[in-house]
Design a protein around this motif. Structure first.
Motif, PDB file in Angstrom:
ATOM      1  N   LEU A   1      44.414 -86.771 -10.570  1.00 38.48           N
ATOM      2  CA  LEU A   1      42.487 -87.182 -10.271  1.00 38.48           C
ATOM      3  C   LEU A   1      42.097 -85.999  -8.767  1.00 38.48           C
ATOM      4  CD1 LEU A   1      42.369 -90.736 -10.581  1.00 38.48           C
ATOM      5  CD2 LEU A   1      41.651 -88.691 -12.011  1.00 38.48           C
ATOM      6  N   ILE A   2      43.513 -86.498  -7.743  1.00 38.90           N
ATOM      7  CA  ILE A   2      43.152 -85.977  -6.317  1.00 38.90           C
ATOM      8  C   ILE A   2      42.893 -83.767  -6.904  1.00 38.90           C
ATOM      9  CG2 ILE A   2      43.101 -84.981  -4.320  1.00 38.90           C
ATOM     10  CD1 ILE A   2      44.344 -88.303  -3.808  1.00 38.90           C
ATOM     11  N   ASN A   3      44.191 -83.974  -7.353  1.00 32.64           N
ATOM     12  CA  ASN A   3      44.675 -81.663  -7.205  1.00 32.64           C
ATOM     13  C   ASN A   3      43.697 -81.454  -7.416  1.00 32.64           C
ATOM     14  OD1 ASN A   3      46.134 -82.786  -5.011  1.00 32.64           O
ATOM     15  ND2 ASN A   3      48.073 -82.893  -6.178  1.00 32.64           N
ATOM     16  N   ASN A   4      43.477 -82.128  -9.265  1.00 32.12           N
ATOM     17  CA  ASN A   4      43.093 -81.240 -10.531  1.00 32.12           C
ATOM     18  C   ASN A   4      41.867 -81.395 -10.801  1.00 32.12           C
ATOM     19  OD1 ASN A   4      45.493 -80.184 -10.508  1.00 32.12           O
ATOM     20  ND2 ASN A   4      46.321 -81.603 -11.870  1.00 32.12           N
ATOM     21  N   HIS A   5      40.859 -82.547 -10.666  1.00 33.24           N
ATOM     22  CA  HIS A   5      39.507 -82.991 -10.249  1.00 33.24           C
ATOM     23  C   HIS A   5      38.262 -83.068  -8.777  1.00 33.24           C
ATOM     24  CE1 HIS A   5      41.825 -84.493 -14.140  1.00 33.24           C
ATOM     25  NE2 HIS A   5      40.386 -83.702 -14.751  1.00 33.24           N
ATOM     26  N   GLY A   6      39.237 -83.099  -8.844  1.00 37.13           N
ATOM     27  CA  GLY A   6      38.342 -82.609  -6.538  1.00 37.13           C
ATOM     28  C   GLY A   6      37.849 -83.726  -6.530  1.00 37.13           C
ATOM     29  N   VAL A   7      38.287 -85.499  -6.981  1.00 35.24           N
ATOM     30  CA  VAL A   7      38.068 -87.194  -7.121  1.00 35.24           C
ATOM     31  C   VAL A   7      37.918 -87.221  -5.304  1.00 35.24           C
ATOM     32  CG1 VAL A   7      38.469 -88.941  -7.634  1.00 35.24           C
ATOM     33  CG2 VAL A   7      38.614 -87.453  -9.066  1.00 35.24           C
ATOM     34  N   LYS A   8      36.699 -87.433  -4.690  1.00 36.78           N
ATOM     35  CA  LYS A   8      37.289 -88.186  -3.426  1.00 36.78           C
ATOM     36  C   LYS A   8      37.386 -89.606  -2.928  1.00 36.78           C
ATOM     37  CE  LYS A   8      35.574 -83.886  -1.598  1.00 36.78           C
ATOM     38  NZ  LYS A   8      37.089 -83.042  -1.304  1.00 36.78           N
ATOM     39  N   GLU A   9      37.187 -90.554  -3.795  1.00 35.96           N
ATOM     40  CA  GLU A   9      37.591 -91.663  -3.789  1.00 35.96           C
ATOM     41  C   GLU A   9      37.542 -92.435  -5.297  1.00 35.96           C
ATOM     42  OE1 GLU A   9      35.895 -95.293  -1.401  1.00 35.96           O
ATOM     43  OE2 GLU A   9      34.755 -93.712  -1.551  1.00 35.96           O
ATOM     44  N   ILE A  10      38.489 -93.139  -4.762  1.00 34.49           N
ATOM     45  CA  ILE A  10      39.296 -94.174  -6.985  1.00 34.49           C
ATOM     46  C   ILE A  10      39.626 -95.609  -5.857  1.00 34.49           C
ATOM     47  CG2 ILE A  10      41.166 -93.730  -7.428  1.00 34.49           C
ATOM     48  CD1 ILE A  10      42.261 -91.752  -6.800  1.00 34.49           C
ATOM     49  N   PHE A  11      38.803 -96.018  -7.349  1.00 37.83           N
ATOM     50  CA  PHE A  11      38.608 -97.498  -6.865  1.00 37.83           C
ATOM     51  C   PHE A  11      40.010 -97.971  -8.361  1.00 37.83           C
ATOM     52  CE2 PHE A  11      37.139-101.634  -7.748  1.00 37.83           C
ATOM     53  CZ  PHE A  11      37.689-102.327  -6.686  1.00 37.83           C
ATOM     54  N   ASP A  12      40.727 -98.827  -8.393  1.00 33.81           N
ATOM     55  CA  ASP A  12      41.378 -98.877  -8.868  1.00 33.81           C
ATOM     56  C   ASP A  12      40.624-100.826  -9.543  1.00 33.81           C
ATOM     57  OD1 ASP A  12      42.929-101.603 -10.302  1.00 33.81           O
ATOM     58  OD2 ASP A  12      44.680 -99.592 -10.243  1.00 33.81           O
ATOM     59  N   ASP A  13      40.134-101.257 -10.536  1.00 34.33           N
ATOM     60  CA  ASP A  13      39.492-102.327 -10.545  1.00 34.33           C
ATOM     61  C   ASP A  13      40.154-102.827 -11.320  1.00 34.33           C
ATOM     62  OD1 ASP A  13      36.642-103.495 -10.031  1.00 34.33           O
ATOM     63  OD2 ASP A  13      36.845-103.616 -12.327  1.00 34.33           O
ATOM     64  N   SER A  14      41.265-103.466 -11.791  1.00 34.48           N
ATOM     65  CA  SER A  14      42.653-104.176 -11.650  1.00 34.48           C
ATOM     66  C   SER A  14      42.168-105.775 -11.326  1.00 34.48           C
ATOM     67  CB  SER A  14      43.362-103.885 -11.587  1.00 34.48           C
ATOM     68  OG  SER A  14      44.707-102.712 -11.408  1.00 34.48           O
ATOM     69  N   GLY A  15      42.597-106.789 -12.468  1.00 36.58           N
ATOM     70  CA  GLY A  15      42.012-107.353 -12.081  1.00 36.58           C
ATOM     71  C   GLY A  15      42.471-108.964 -10.194  1.00 36.58           C
ATOM     72  N   VAL A  16      43.407-108.270 -10.534  1.00 34.08           N
ATOM     73  CA  VAL A  16      43.962-108.061  -9.079  1.00 34.08           C
ATOM     74  C   VAL A  16      44.929-107.063  -9.071  1.00 34.08           C
ATOM     75  CG1 VAL A  16      45.463-109.595  -7.329  1.00 34.08           C
ATOM     76  CG2 VAL A  16      43.793-110.646  -9.012  1.00 34.08           C
ATOM     77  N   TRP A  17      44.878-106.134  -8.169  1.00 34.40           N
ATOM     78  CA  TRP A  17      45.939-104.821  -7.954  1.00 34.40           C
ATOM     79  C   TRP A  17      47.030-105.716  -7.618  1.00 34.40           C
ATOM     80  CZ3 TRP A  17      47.764-102.268  -3.527  1.00 34.40           C
ATOM     81  CH2 TRP A  17      48.061-100.993  -3.076  1.00 34.40           C
ATOM     82  N   TYR A  18      48.331-104.508  -7.605  1.00 34.08           N
ATOM     83  CA  TYR A  18      49.772-104.752  -6.666  1.00 34.08           C
ATOM     84  C   TYR A  18      49.874-105.616  -5.381  1.00 34.08           C
ATOM     85  CZ  TYR A  18      51.227-101.214  -9.966  1.00 34.08           C
ATOM     86  OH  TYR A  18      51.689 -99.788 -10.636  1.00 34.08           O
ATOM     87  N   ARG A  19      51.037-106.227  -5.424  1.00 33.28           N
ATOM     88  CA  ARG A  19      51.189-107.156  -4.258  1.00 33.28           C
ATOM     89  C   ARG A  19      52.537-107.103  -4.332  1.00 33.28           C
ATOM     90  NH1 ARG A  19      51.448-113.827  -5.648  1.00 33.28           N
ATOM     91  NH2 ARG A  19      51.498-113.411  -3.500  1.00 33.28           N
ATOM     92  N   GLY A  20      53.133-107.013  -2.525  1.00 35.96           N
ATOM     93  CA  GLY A  20      53.860-107.233  -2.226  1.00 35.96           C
ATOM     94  C   GLY A  20      54.847-105.822  -2.292  1.00 35.96           C
ATOM     95  N   LYS A  21      56.187-106.382  -3.272  1.00 32.78           N
ATOM     96  CA  LYS A  21      56.972-104.302  -3.055  1.00 32.78           C
ATOM     97  C   LYS A  21      55.902-103.505  -3.677  1.00 32.78           C
ATOM     98  CE  LYS A  21      61.592-103.626  -5.435  1.00 32.78           C
ATOM     99  NZ  LYS A  21      60.721-102.003  -6.110  1.00 32.78           N
ATOM    100  N   GLU A  22      55.534-104.394  -5.079  1.00 32.46           N
ATOM    101  CA  GLU A  22      55.056-102.255  -5.412  1.00 32.46           C
ATOM    102  C   GLU A  22      53.317-102.112  -4.954  1.00 32.46           C
ATOM    103  OE1 GLU A  22      55.429-105.317  -7.104  1.00 32.46           O
ATOM    104  OE2 GLU A  22      56.800-104.930  -8.500  1.00 32.46           O
TER     105      GLU A  22
END
Length: 510
Positions: free
Chosen positions: A255-276
């Motif tokens: 997304l950054i290198n090939n599409h020029g995206v300036k902000e990325i949001f992950d809309d998972s109900g809850v994102w990774y926690r801990g180790k991940e």
């Protein structure tokens, strides 16, 4: 086969558009917010990879009128149309399905979404839909289903795939039972951004400080917590699936290198926690993506991220962190089964602010038990957190019972629902009986959104400039201009019923 994944434009009497995609709390907005429906974008990508002809057909984001949208769909003449819907627009969709079927009688029309998932018989009885897909893993179901239909003319009789309600030729409905709760997310393709016209969603979105922004392919589907009583991700039929860290990092790099995206949001109900979570942030750094000028954002929960993880995320150029605050009293949090303690809120916000992230609080008002004292406490605490700089932005909504969630079922059981008309579930007014007049909740909404215009809040934003971070300058001098019109919009939407004086609309419990 020719498959259309369609979002018809839905406009109310005030000229506001319904924001349906992503199947969250549907609201009508004059200032548009276009949300990329991630799972459906994966479905479209997968079907294209399977060799099908796919039409990405979002009439909202593509700025079509309803008639333009329908005429274009009929002209394209798909073999199958996929629709996603939820409670406030169910009646609109039932009428639309009947219109599609009258114009395209041989086209298979499939309804998806959390409302139909939980009430499939209702949709099958209310309109001419050919089937209801009851799974939240629409991409996996369509990958299997479209292939089966293309090879089996008698699919209505023979299809063995789980989680479907199928209309038979004799008008009877055949159920294939429960759907698969967990799917291997690494098997579903990363989104073909060109296919789904990602730039249509890249600018009109309040989550983005920089544009164009986009939504990542969610790493968690649906929610690893999954217990909040008001949330669609709660229910005995739902659990969660997880994508691997390295695969998600590959997408961010593309997304950054090939599409020029300036902000990325992950809309998972809850994102990774801990180790991940730490592995992901470190992966951003190891790949040098934190130096590309792109910000990253997530949904999380209080108590899910410790200081070590937040520090690493700050280094990796994370910015926007959305947290469900809901209310500032323990009784409400317990009744909502939020699973965190208020005593831990401040530490989390201090860490986020310390390492340069922008915490965003989501608050609700109008629970059927919420007293004036509880409401005042929430307003007071939100003011304190915002004016002290511990949170940067907020979002207030009216608590609306959604899609036969536990909270909705509880409201029915307790006899506090004021309406059963689905059109009233659009979050523009309170629809439950409450201990105090509804105007008190509308007043609270106005007061919390008014923090954005408080001189102390504005002064605090100037003080953040002393940190020397680019994002703080952007927040004050660029984002604020866009944010003000959205704040005014939210205030209008959520308080326009203020002053209604009928006993039913006040909803006060005698």
């Amino acid at each position: 086969m020719r498959i259309a994944i369609s979002y018809p434009p839905i406009i109310n009497s005030l000229g506001q558009k319904a924001m349906v995609s992503q199947n969250r709390n549907v609201q009508f907005f004059k200032e548009p917010t276009y949300l990329l429906p991630v799972t459906y974008a994966q479905a479209a990508t997968w079907l294209k990879q399977d060799g099908h002809d796919v039409l990405w057909d979002d009439g909202n984001a593509q700025l079509k009128t309803y008639r333009q949208w329908l005429d274009d769909l009929v002209k394209w003449s798909p073999d199958m149309v996929i629709l996603e819907s939820t409670t406030p627009v169910m009646k609109f969709y039932w009428r639309t399905i009947d219109e599609i079927k009258s114009l395209l009688p041989n086209t298979i029309v499939a309804m998806t979404g959390y409302h139909s998932m939980r009430m499939p018989e209702e949709t099958m009885q209310a309109c001419a839909a050919d089937l209801v897909i009851r799974s939240s893993n629409v991409d996996f179901v369509l990958h299997r289903l479209v292939d089966y239909i293309s090879k089996n003319p008698s699919w209505r009789l023979t299809c063995p795939l789980e989680g479907l309600h199928i209309r038979m030729r004799d008008k009877e409905i055949r159920s294939t039972g429960n759907f698969r709760q967990v799917e291997p997310l690494d098997s579903s393709p990363l989104i073909d951004r060109n296919l789904v016209k990602w730039r249509d969603y890249g600018y009109e979105n309040g989550n983005f400080l920089q544009t164009p922004g986009t939504y990542a392919t969610s790493v968690i589907r649906d929610c690893m917590f999954g217990k909040c009583t008001f949330c669609r991700y709660n229910g005995p039929d739902l659990t969660f699936s997880l994508m691997s860290v390295q695969r998600s990092l590959d997408e961010y790099e593309d997304l950054i290198n090939n599409h020029g995206v300036k902000e990325i949001f992950d809309d998972s109900g809850v994102w990774y926690r801990g180790k991940e979570a730490r592995e992901f942030a470190q992966g951003i750094i190891d790949r040098g993506l934190h130096k590309k000028g792109c910000y990253f954002g997530i949904n999380t929960r209080f108590e899910y991220l410790d200081e070590e993880t937040i520090k690493l995320m700050g280094k990796a150029n994370f910015r926007f962190v959305l947290l469900g605050y809901e209310a500032a009293d323990d009784e409400t949090l317990q009744r909502l089964n939020k699973g965190y303690q208020l005593q831990h809120v401040e530490n989390c916000l201090k860490w986020l602010t310390k390492y340069g992230l922008h915490p965003h609080l989501t608050i609700m008002v109008g629970y059927y038990w919420q007293t004036q004292q509880q409401l005042d406490k929430t307003v007071s605490e939100v003011k304190r957190l915002m004016l002290s700089g511990l949170a940067r932005t907020l979002q207030v909504t009216l608590c609306t019972p959604l899609d036969y969630t536990p909270y909705h079922q509880e409201c029915i059981k307790e006899g506090v629902l004021l309406t059963s008309d689905y059109d009233d579930f659009d979050m523009s007014k309170l629809i439950v009986k409450t201990p105090i007049p509804h105007d008190q909740y509308y007043k609270a909404v106005r007061e919390m959104y008014g923090i954005a215009f408080n001189p102390l809040f504005i002064l605090r934003q100037f003080r953040f400039l002393l940190n020397g971070r680019k994002r703080d300058w952007q927040f004050l001098f660029t984002y604020s201009v866009r944010a003000i019109r959205r704040v005014r919009q939210h205030m209008f939407n959520l308080t326009r019923h203020e002053g209604v004086k009928t006993a039913e609309d006040l909803g006060a419990v005698s």
